[in-house]
Every structure is written in C-alpha cells, then in structure tokens.
Design a protein around this motif. Structure first.
Motif, short mmCIF file in Angstrom:
data_model
loop_
_atom_site.label_atom_id
_atom_site.label_comp_id
_atom_site.label_asym_id
_atom_site.label_seq_id
_atom_site.Cartn_x
_atom_site.Cartn_y
_atom_site.Cartn_z
N LYS A 180 0.85 -1.19 0.00
CA LYS A 180 0.00 0.00 0.00
C LYS A 180 0.88 1.24 0.00
O LYS A 180 1.75 1.40 0.86
N LYS A 181 0.71 2.08 -1.00
CA LYS A 181 1.53 3.29 -1.06
C LYS A 181 0.86 4.43 -0.30
O LYS A 181 -0.34 4.37 0.02
N ARG A 182 1.62 5.48 -0.05
CA ARG A 182 1.09 6.63 0.68
C ARG A 182 -0.03 7.28 -0.12
O ARG A 182 0.13 7.59 -1.30
N ALA A 183 -1.17 7.46 0.51
CA ALA A 183 -2.32 8.03 -0.19
C ALA A 183 -2.06 9.49 -0.55
O ALA A 183 -1.50 10.24 0.23
N PRO A 184 -2.48 9.89 -1.75
CA PRO A 184 -2.31 11.28 -2.15
C PRO A 184 -3.26 12.19 -1.38
O PRO A 184 -4.28 11.74 -0.85
N ASN A 185 -2.93 13.48 -1.35
CA ASN A 185 -3.79 14.43 -0.67
C ASN A 185 -5.05 14.69 -1.49
O ASN A 185 -5.04 14.67 -2.72
N VAL A 186 -6.14 14.93 -0.79
CA VAL A 186 -7.38 15.31 -1.45
C VAL A 186 -7.30 16.80 -1.79
O VAL A 186 -6.92 17.62 -0.94
N ARG A 187 -7.65 17.14 -3.01
CA ARG A 187 -7.57 18.53 -3.44
C ARG A 187 -8.54 19.40 -2.65
O ARG A 187 -9.73 19.07 -2.53
N PRO A 188 -8.07 20.54 -2.11
CA PRO A 188 -8.97 21.42 -1.36
C PRO A 188 -9.94 22.14 -2.29
O PRO A 188 -9.70 22.25 -3.50
N VAL A 189 -11.02 22.64 -1.73
CA VAL A 189 -12.02 23.37 -2.51
C VAL A 189 -11.81 24.87 -2.29
O VAL A 189 -11.72 25.34 -1.15
N PHE A 190 -11.76 25.60 -3.38
CA PHE A 190 -11.62 27.06 -3.32
C PHE A 190 -12.88 27.71 -3.90
O PHE A 190 -13.52 27.15 -4.79
N SER A 191 -13.21 28.87 -3.39
CA SER A 191 -14.36 29.60 -3.93
C SER A 191 -14.08 30.01 -5.37
O SER A 191 -12.94 30.24 -5.75
N ASN A 192 -15.14 30.10 -6.16
CA ASN A 192 -15.01 30.41 -7.57
C ASN A 192 -14.97 31.93 -7.78
O ASN A 192 -15.92 32.64 -7.44
N GLN A 193 -13.88 32.42 -8.36
CA GLN A 193 -13.72 33.87 -8.52
C GLN A 193 -14.61 34.44 -9.62
O GLN A 193 -14.94 35.62 -9.61
N GLY A 194 -15.00 33.60 -10.57
CA GLY A 194 -15.94 34.06 -11.59
C GLY A 194 -17.31 34.35 -10.99
O GLY A 194 -17.97 35.33 -11.36
N ILE A 195 -17.74 33.51 -10.05
CA ILE A 195 -19.01 33.72 -9.37
C ILE A 195 -18.95 34.98 -8.52
O ILE A 195 -19.89 35.77 -8.48
N ARG A 196 -17.83 35.17 -7.83
CA ARG A 196 -17.64 36.40 -7.03
C ARG A 196 -17.73 37.64 -7.91
O ARG A 196 -18.42 38.61 -7.58
N ALA A 197 -17.02 37.62 -9.04
CA ALA A 197 -16.99 38.78 -9.93
C ALA A 197 -18.38 39.08 -10.49
O ALA A 197 -18.78 40.25 -10.62
N LYS A 198 -19.13 38.03 -10.82
CA LYS A 198 -20.47 38.23 -11.36
C LYS A 198 -21.40 38.83 -10.31
O LYS A 198 -22.18 39.74 -10.60
N TYR A 199 -21.31 38.33 -9.09
CA TYR A 199 -22.14 38.85 -7.99
C TYR A 199 -21.80 40.32 -7.73
O TYR A 199 -22.70 41.16 -7.58
N HIS A 200 -20.52 40.63 -7.71
CA HIS A 200 -20.07 42.01 -7.51
C HIS A 200 -20.61 42.91 -8.61
O HIS A 200 -21.13 44.00 -8.35
N ALA A 201 -20.52 42.44 -9.86
CA ALA A 201 -20.97 43.25 -10.99
C ALA A 201 -22.47 43.53 -10.92
O ALA A 201 -22.92 44.64 -11.24
N VAL A 202 -23.25 42.55 -10.49
CA VAL A 202 -24.69 42.73 -10.38
C VAL A 202 -25.01 43.77 -9.30
O VAL A 202 -25.87 44.65 -9.50
N LEU A 203 -24.34 43.68 -8.16
CA LEU A 203 -24.57 44.65 -7.09
C LEU A 203 -24.17 46.06 -7.53
O LEU A 203 -24.90 47.03 -7.29
#
Length: 276
Positions: free
Chosen positions: A16-39
């Motif tokens: 059994k080899k060392r398990a790889p790390n699970v990729r973290p989740v980051f907020s989506n900057q496109g969604i942030r930019a769209k929300y900002h633009a609407v406001l």
C-alpha cells in the motif's frame, strides 16, 4: 442519512503506497466577480438617479419658497422620497439576486467536492440532505439582508451630506464630489459582500457535503492572498481540526472562510485513506 462514497484501493508492488492528498475546494472567482458586478449595476443606477434628483433640488434650494414648508424641509422630503423608492427597489430584487448567487456558489462547491474525490478514484452520490438545505437557507437569508441594507447605509450618509452642505452654503460642485465619494464607498462594500459571501457559501456547503460523506477532519490552509493577513490564520496553516468545531483562534472557534473576508480553506482527511 449520509452519502456513501467508494474508494479504489491504492497499491504499489503489492504494498500500500502513501495516499495522495485530497484537493482542497476554493471559492469560484468568476461567481464572485459576477455577484459584484450585479450589485454594482444596481448601485450605479441608484447613483445616477440620486445625483440627478438631489442636485436638481439642491440647486433650487435658495430660490424655492413655500408657504407650508421651509426650503430645507422640502429638500428633506425630496430625499426621503428618493430613499423610499430605492429601498423598495433593492427589497424587490434582493431575493432573486441572492438566490442566483447562492445557487451558483453552492453548486460550485458541490461539484468541486465531487470532482476532488473523483480524481482519486472515488465515486460520490450526493443527496439533498437537511444539513445542506439548512446551509443554503442561511446563506440566502444573510445575502437578502445584506442586499437590502445597501440603500439605507449609502443614502443615509448622503442625506446628511446634502443637509449639511445646504446649511453651510457649499457649492454644487463640492456636494457632487462628496456624493460620488460616498457611492465609491458603496461600491467597495459591494466588493466586500461579494468576496466575503462567496468564501462563506463555498466553505459552508463544502463542509456540509464532506460531513455527509463521513469526513470529520481537515488540515487548515492559509490563503496567503491578503496584504494584511490575520496572524492567527497564518499560524493555523497546516493544523488539523474538526469540521464540526473548527479551530480555536483568537478566543473563538472558527472555520476557514468563516471570518469576514477570510479566504482560507482546508484539505479534507478521509478516514482510512489519508489520515495517517
């Protein structure tokens, strides 16, 4: 009922080899930019209307007279009508704007959790669990409130500027500049709302999705993006914490992405996979 996930075994040369790390989740900057633009779009419409109507009333401040009210009272009444109309405008649009944003941000978080596990050979079957529904409902309520607060916070200060300027006899150009500066502050607040809420919704839905999978711990990852990072968040980088409680930082339990304007996230620890 918890969502189930199935992992493929990871072996190398029978060991059994060392398990790889699970990729973290980051907020989506496109969604942030769209929300900002609407406001900002709605704030810009308010800015144009306020400048046109308030400055027109202010320009006639000295000349207009009425038997039943003073010029200042007339100016106050004009501004009161403007505030009422724009408050109604934001109240009317708040739920739709908030709903669109929360749906997009929560959808991104859900897909990101699923994809991060799929990359490691996991098959995930998500359900609309009560915990996720509650997180979405809380995010929706918070964002509706924030959107509705925009005209009151902005125009409340503009009203004070107009009245002080009228009483002090300031010129129209000076008042115009002051009003524009106040709306610049409103634009900055819209940017903060979009950035902060995007982080919060992403972190909240990600946490609930992972907990529904039976994941209970994570490794704090400092964002490193802020020019003025919180020292306690920097020190938290790499620390293991419980997804239900968070880490005890600066006198309270907190999760990555929970504090205002926090862009931190975490790497999930999967039981029996990468928890060694």
């Amino acid at each position: 009922m918890k969502t189930r996930f199935i992992a493929q075994s990871v072996e190398l040369d029978g060991r059994k080899k060392r398990a790889p790390n699970v990729r973290p989740v980051f907020s989506n900057q496109g969604i942030r930019a769209k929300y900002h633009a609407v406001l900002v779009h709605h704030i810009s419409r308010m800015r144009q209307d306020v400048l046109k109507r308030v400055l027109a009333a202010y320009e006639q401040f000295d000349a207009r007279q009425a038997q039943d009210e003073t010029p200042l009272e007339r100016l106050k009444r004009t501004f009161s009508n403007i505030l009422e109309q724009w408050q109604e405008h934001f109240d009317r649009h708040a739920e739709d704007l908030a709903s669109q944003f929360v749906q997009q941000a929560s959808g991104h978080a859900t897909r990101s959790v699923r994809n991060s596990l799929r990359d490691l050979g996991f098959t995930v079957q998500f359900q609309a669990t009560p915990a996720v529904k509650e997180a979405v409902s809380r995010a929706l309520t918070e964002n509706i409130g924030l959107i509705k607060s925009i005209p009151t916070e902005c125009l409340g200060e503009v009203q004070g500027l107009v009245e002080k300027s009228a009483l002090a006899g300031r010129d129209l150009g000076t008042l115009t500049d002051e009003i524009k500066r106040r709306f610049d502050v409103a634009d900055s607040r819209a940017a903060l709302i979009a950035r902060d809420q995007n982080n919060k919704v992403s972190a909240s839905i990600t946490r609930r999705r992972q907990q529904d999978l039976g994941i209970s711990e994570g490794i704090w990852l400092h964002s490193g993006a802020s020019k003025h990072p919180r020292p306690e968040h920097v020190a938290a980088n790499g620390k293991r914490f419980n997804l239900e409680k968070g880490l005890y930082l600066d006198g309270h339990w907190t999760m990555p992405g929970e504090d205002i304007n926090c862009g931190c996230t975490w790497r999930p620890i999967l039981p029996g996979f990468n928890d060694g």
